[in-house]
Design a protein around this motif. Sequence first.
Motif, PDB file in Angstrom:
ATOM      1  N   MET A   1     -47.095   0.738 -16.579  1.00  0.00           N
ATOM      2  CA  MET A   1     -46.116  -0.283 -16.941  1.00  0.00           C
ATOM      3  C   MET A   1     -46.197  -0.611 -18.429  1.00  0.00           C
ATOM      4  N   SER A   2     -47.430  -0.498 -19.008  1.00  0.00           N
ATOM      5  CA  SER A   2     -47.596  -0.775 -20.429  1.00  0.00           C
ATOM      6  C   SER A   2     -46.869   0.255 -21.275  1.00  0.00           C
ATOM      7  N   ILE A   3     -46.784   1.505 -20.783  1.00  0.00           N
ATOM      8  CA  ILE A   3     -46.076   2.553 -21.524  1.00  0.00           C
ATOM      9  C   ILE A   3     -44.588   2.238 -21.588  1.00  0.00           C
ATOM     10  N   ILE A   4     -44.025   1.802 -20.461  1.00  0.00           N
ATOM     11  CA  ILE A   4     -42.604   1.458 -20.432  1.00  0.00           C
ATOM     12  C   ILE A   4     -42.320   0.285 -21.364  1.00  0.00           C
ATOM     13  N   ARG A 215     -35.470  16.901 -32.482  1.00  0.00           N
ATOM     14  CA  ARG A 215     -36.694  17.440 -31.883  1.00  0.00           C
ATOM     15  C   ARG A 215     -37.825  16.413 -31.804  1.00  0.00           C
ATOM     16  N   ILE A 216     -37.484  15.124 -31.988  1.00  0.00           N
ATOM     17  CA  ILE A 216     -38.505  14.091 -31.843  1.00  0.00           C
ATOM     18  C   ILE A 216     -38.943  13.995 -30.388  1.00  0.00           C
ATOM     19  N   ILE A 217     -38.027  14.320 -29.510  1.00  0.00           N
ATOM     20  CA  ILE A 217     -38.287  14.171 -28.084  1.00  0.00           C
ATOM     21  C   ILE A 217     -39.440  15.058 -27.624  1.00  0.00           C
ATOM     22  N   GLU A 218     -39.643  16.193 -28.307  1.00  0.00           N
ATOM     23  CA  GLU A 218     -40.714  17.108 -27.912  1.00  0.00           C
ATOM     24  C   GLU A 218     -42.083  16.463 -28.101  1.00  0.00           C
ATOM     25  N   ILE A 219     -42.201  15.619 -29.127  1.00  0.00           N
ATOM     26  CA  ILE A 219     -43.463  14.916 -29.372  1.00  0.00           C
ATOM     27  C   ILE A 219     -43.619  13.757 -28.389  1.00  0.00           C
ATOM     28  N   ILE A 220     -42.523  13.021 -28.184  1.00  0.00           N
ATOM     29  CA  ILE A 220     -42.591  11.853 -27.301  1.00  0.00           C
ATOM     30  C   ILE A 220     -42.898  12.266 -25.872  1.00  0.00           C
ATOM     31  N   ILE A 221     -42.267  13.339 -25.421  1.00  0.00           N
ATOM     32  CA  ILE A 221     -42.382  13.746 -24.027  1.00  0.00           C
ATOM     33  C   ILE A 221     -43.779  14.247 -23.691  1.00  0.00           C
ATOM     34  N   SER A 222     -44.566  14.554 -24.721  1.00  0.00           N
ATOM     35  CA  SER A 222     -45.947  15.013 -24.480  1.00  0.00           C
ATOM     36  C   SER A 222     -46.861  13.857 -24.110  1.00  0.00           C
ATOM     37  N   VAL A 224     -45.470  10.671 -22.629  1.00  0.00           N
ATOM     38  CA  VAL A 224     -44.913   9.851 -21.555  1.00  0.00           C
ATOM     39  C   VAL A 224     -44.109  10.713 -20.600  1.00  0.00           C
ATOM     40  N   LYS A 225     -43.906  10.206 -19.420  1.00  0.00           N
ATOM     41  CA  LYS A 225     -43.091  10.907 -18.433  1.00  0.00           C
ATOM     42  C   LYS A 225     -41.610  10.700 -18.748  1.00  0.00           C
ATOM     43  N   PRO A 226     -40.778  11.702 -18.454  1.00  0.00           N
ATOM     44  CA  PRO A 226     -39.331  11.552 -18.722  1.00  0.00           C
ATOM     45  C   PRO A 226     -38.724  10.331 -18.047  1.00  0.00           C
ATOM     46  N   PHE A 227     -39.194  10.025 -16.826  1.00  0.00           N
ATOM     47  CA  PHE A 227     -38.646   8.863 -16.109  1.00  0.00           C
ATOM     48  C   PHE A 227     -38.962   7.574 -16.866  1.00  0.00           C
ATOM     49  N   PHE A 411     -32.085  10.556  -9.317  1.00  0.00           N
ATOM     50  CA  PHE A 411     -31.377  11.806  -9.579  1.00  0.00           C
ATOM     51  C   PHE A 411     -31.230  12.046 -11.083  1.00  0.00           C
ATOM     52  N   ALA A 412     -30.903  10.969 -11.823  1.00  0.00           N
ATOM     53  CA  ALA A 412     -30.723  11.108 -13.264  1.00  0.00           C
ATOM     54  C   ALA A 412     -32.015  11.528 -13.946  1.00  0.00           C
ATOM     55  N   ALA A 413     -33.154  11.054 -13.425  1.00  0.00           N
ATOM     56  CA  ALA A 413     -34.440  11.433 -14.008  1.00  0.00           C
ATOM     57  C   ALA A 413     -34.690  12.931 -13.869  1.00  0.00           C
ATOM     58  N   LYS A 414     -34.182  13.533 -12.798  1.00  0.00           N
ATOM     59  CA  LYS A 414     -34.343  14.981 -12.621  1.00  0.00           C
ATOM     60  C   LYS A 414     -33.546  15.734 -13.680  1.00  0.00           C
TER      61      LYS A 414
END
Length: 438
Positions: A1-4, A215-222, A224-227, A411-414
């Motif tokens: 929850m702290s990540i969100i 391409r910032i998302i590539e760093i962020i996604i490492s 946190v989870k996409p959801f 579904f959107a998270a997928k």
Amino acid sequence: MSIISLIIKREFIAKVRNKSFVVMTFLSPLLFVAIAGFIGYLSSMKAETKKIAIHDETGLFANDFVKQNKKQAAFKYLNLSEIDTKALKDSITNESFDGLIIIPKTNNLKDLESKIEFISNNSPSISFIEKTQDVIGEKITKINLETAKLDTLAIQKAQSSVNIHLIKASGEESLKGLNEIKIGIGGAFGYLIMMFIIIYGNMVMRSVIEEKTNRIIEIIISSVKPFQLMIGKIIGTSLAGLLQFMIWAIIGLSLMFAASAFFGVNVGPTAKISPELMQSAQNEMSGSAQMYISELWNLPIASIIIGFIIYFIGGYFLYSSFYAAIGAAVDNQTDSQQFLLPILMPLILSVYIGFFTVVNDPHGTIAVVFSMIPLTSPIVMLMRLPFGVPWWQIAISVSLLFATFFLVVWFAAKIYRIGILMYGKKPTWKELYRWLKY
């Protein structure tokens, strides 16, 4: 929850510190008030009087048209029956007159009904044509009655004007036009929700596309989870949008009152009404006004405000999930257009359902069904609330709305999980469906 919560904080700060966000936050109310004041100024200006020539070969109707000059200033009728029609037509061509009504001489008035002509360089308005037809029609009717040796005065006295009094089952007196006021209140709240969804849903989508493109998302996604990233973006952007919306409302209302009080600028349709006429209307309708105010206070105000907040949150989160999924699936806003129409269609449909169905039958089958469907309920149900809605219908509608929100988020998270790292390929509906199975 702290990540969100960290993602929410990051999105909120990034939005409110953006220069375009700050500029538009304070510039938009100024533009709105300026446009409203300009519209009020234009509406207060007198329209140019149009000259209409009358060539009446029967001699029966010209005086009736000339009498209209005392009742209105939009048109000035001139009896030019003595001038040749060819010369009058040339005057129309030379723009000496705005229009020419030719009433030919016929053997009987029945034939005259279909032989009257109006000549003009421009197409006349529907209201002008209807007014002209009414003047001629009333005159012909009066002549026909006199020809039939009927007492026109007795017929006029025999005409009745019925005024139905509306009374509630409890015995209290009701008012005409109350349904229109209720649908206006509900429609205003529904329209605000629709605009908020479109404006800030697009903001969510643009944010996702921008991070994906850079391409910032590539760093962020490492980390946190996409959801979690998608939920954080939706909530963070909604908080920034809510802050901007509140600032708009405060600044806009303050500027309107200031313009009206200090500069004498009337904003809105009352700008063209003279103070004397307004005072007279207030004196004549003071009793009715008090009854209308009393009826408005009897509306379920608490239910409307609470309903607005609940449906605003549910509707915005539901549609923002769609916008976030679209942003993850495409590389630029141009490619997103093919996916936006199915999202906008329920919003447009709900507005039409509200204004064309709820106002006539707020508790009918169509209104009830569409106030339950999650994609249309945020707007349709808000339009129904001023009419009084059973609590169980509200409970079912809200439950379905938030249940659908969690389902759509899943579904959107997928789609978000796969599309956020896809580059250089335009997705199709078939591919999006395949991503849902991963």
